[in-house]
Design a protein around this motif. Sequence first.
Motif, mmCIF file in Angstrom:
data_model
loop_
_atom_site.group_PDB
_atom_site.id
_atom_site.type_symbol
_atom_site.label_atom_id
_atom_site.label_comp_id
_atom_site.label_asym_id
_atom_site.label_seq_id
_atom_site.Cartn_x
_atom_site.Cartn_y
_atom_site.Cartn_z
ATOM 1 N N MET A 191 0.870 -1.180 0.000
ATOM 2 C CA MET A 191 0.000 0.000 0.000
ATOM 3 C C MET A 191 0.906 1.228 0.000
ATOM 4 S SD MET A 191 -3.039 -1.029 2.692
ATOM 5 C CE MET A 191 -4.221 0.196 2.101
ATOM 6 N N THR A 192 0.355 2.380 -0.382
ATOM 7 C CA THR A 192 1.125 3.617 -0.360
ATOM 8 C C THR A 192 0.752 4.429 0.880
ATOM 9 O OG1 THR A 192 -0.471 4.952 -1.583
ATOM 10 C CG2 THR A 192 1.153 3.690 -2.888
ATOM 11 N N TYR A 193 1.636 5.358 1.224
ATOM 12 C CA TYR A 193 1.378 6.238 2.359
ATOM 13 C C TYR A 193 0.087 7.024 2.151
ATOM 14 C CZ TYR A 193 6.213 5.223 3.490
ATOM 15 O OH TYR A 193 7.382 4.576 3.780
ATOM 16 N N GLY A 194 -0.086 7.574 0.953
ATOM 17 C CA GLY A 194 -1.285 8.355 0.654
ATOM 18 C C GLY A 194 -2.549 7.530 0.666
ATOM 19 N N GLN A 195 -2.463 6.321 0.168
ATOM 20 C CA GLN A 195 -3.604 5.411 0.161
ATOM 21 C C GLN A 195 -4.049 5.115 1.594
ATOM 22 O OE1 GLN A 195 -2.443 1.553 -1.180
ATOM 23 N NE2 GLN A 195 -4.512 0.823 -1.482
ATOM 24 N N ILE A 196 -3.096 4.822 2.461
ATOM 25 C CA ILE A 196 -3.422 4.544 3.864
ATOM 26 C C ILE A 196 -4.022 5.779 4.515
ATOM 27 C CG2 ILE A 196 -2.425 3.995 6.120
ATOM 28 C CD1 ILE A 196 -0.376 2.234 4.537
ATOM 29 N N ALA A 197 -3.434 6.935 4.276
ATOM 30 C CA ALA A 197 -3.961 8.176 4.853
ATOM 31 C C ALA A 197 -5.413 8.394 4.435
ATOM 32 C CB ALA A 197 -3.096 9.359 4.431
ATOM 33 N N PRO A 219 3.967 -4.857 9.525
ATOM 34 C CA PRO A 219 4.709 -5.058 8.265
ATOM 35 C C PRO A 219 4.938 -3.757 7.494
ATOM 36 C CG PRO A 219 2.428 -5.666 7.936
ATOM 37 C CD PRO A 219 2.575 -5.312 9.404
ATOM 38 N N TRP A 220 5.699 -2.841 8.089
ATOM 39 C CA TRP A 220 5.955 -1.537 7.464
ATOM 40 C C TRP A 220 6.677 -1.674 6.128
ATOM 41 C CZ3 TRP A 220 3.065 2.048 9.326
ATOM 42 C CH2 TRP A 220 2.747 2.079 10.687
ATOM 43 N N GLN A 221 7.377 -2.784 5.901
ATOM 44 C CA GLN A 221 8.074 -2.960 4.619
ATOM 45 C C GLN A 221 7.085 -2.973 3.465
ATOM 46 O OE1 GLN A 221 7.665 -5.434 6.827
ATOM 47 N NE2 GLN A 221 7.242 -7.376 5.783
ATOM 48 N N ARG A 222 5.813 -3.226 3.727
ATOM 49 C CA ARG A 222 4.789 -3.288 2.681
ATOM 50 C C ARG A 222 4.181 -1.927 2.371
ATOM 51 N NH1 ARG A 222 2.316 -8.459 5.681
ATOM 52 N NH2 ARG A 222 4.080 -9.847 5.268
ATOM 53 N N VAL A 223 4.714 -0.869 2.976
ATOM 54 C CA VAL A 223 4.246 0.489 2.702
ATOM 55 C C VAL A 223 5.324 1.183 1.874
ATOM 56 C CG1 VAL A 223 3.418 2.649 3.687
ATOM 57 C CG2 VAL A 223 2.980 0.487 4.889
ATOM 58 N N GLY A 283 3.909 8.396 6.999
ATOM 59 C CA GLY A 283 5.340 8.100 6.922
ATOM 60 C C GLY A 283 6.024 8.225 8.273
ATOM 61 N N GLY A 284 5.650 9.250 9.027
ATOM 62 C CA GLY A 284 6.208 9.412 10.365
ATOM 63 C C GLY A 284 5.794 8.280 11.285
ATOM 64 N N SER A 343 12.425 6.361 1.946
ATOM 65 C CA SER A 343 13.740 6.959 2.164
ATOM 66 C C SER A 343 14.192 6.830 3.612
ATOM 67 C CB SER A 343 13.749 8.422 1.732
ATOM 68 O OG SER A 343 12.781 9.149 2.465
ATOM 69 N N GLY A 344 13.262 6.762 4.558
ATOM 70 C CA GLY A 344 13.635 6.671 5.964
ATOM 71 C C GLY A 344 13.436 5.299 6.572
ATOM 72 N N TYR A 345 13.370 4.270 5.747
ATOM 73 C CA TYR A 345 13.132 2.929 6.283
ATOM 74 C C TYR A 345 14.299 2.500 7.168
ATOM 75 C CZ TYR A 345 11.397 -1.787 6.639
ATOM 76 O OH TYR A 345 10.915 -2.968 7.139
#
Length: 105
Positions: free
Chosen positions: A24-30, A54-58, A43-44, A67-69
């Motif tokens: 999923m994308t950050y914007g999609q989740i938001a 499972p943050w790796q899936r975002v 993202g924060g 960039s901040g993984y």
Amino acid sequence: MEPDAQFKEAVYAVVARIPAGRVMTYGQIAALCGSPRAARIVGGLAHFGPVGLPWQRVVNKTGGMASGYPGGQAHQAELLTQEGIVLDASLHLDIDRLMWWPEDL
């Protein structure tokens, strides 16, 4: 700006449901959590949120690694590769094919 507890919990609940091999994308989740302009806040939360999710899936909106993984983009790519996701040389995946949409949200 600190996100409210309800938004945080909604984000965590969505991320927890992303199946292996999908993203999923950050914007999609938001947007699914009621704040379509809060991708950076998601993202924060990903950077400082519970480690068991499972943050790796975002990923970002183009299918790129975060960039901040923690451990860097290569580490996120490695975790996704272990789930069977194919990435190109620039560490991007096919976002159109792999994006997951929960049917009940």
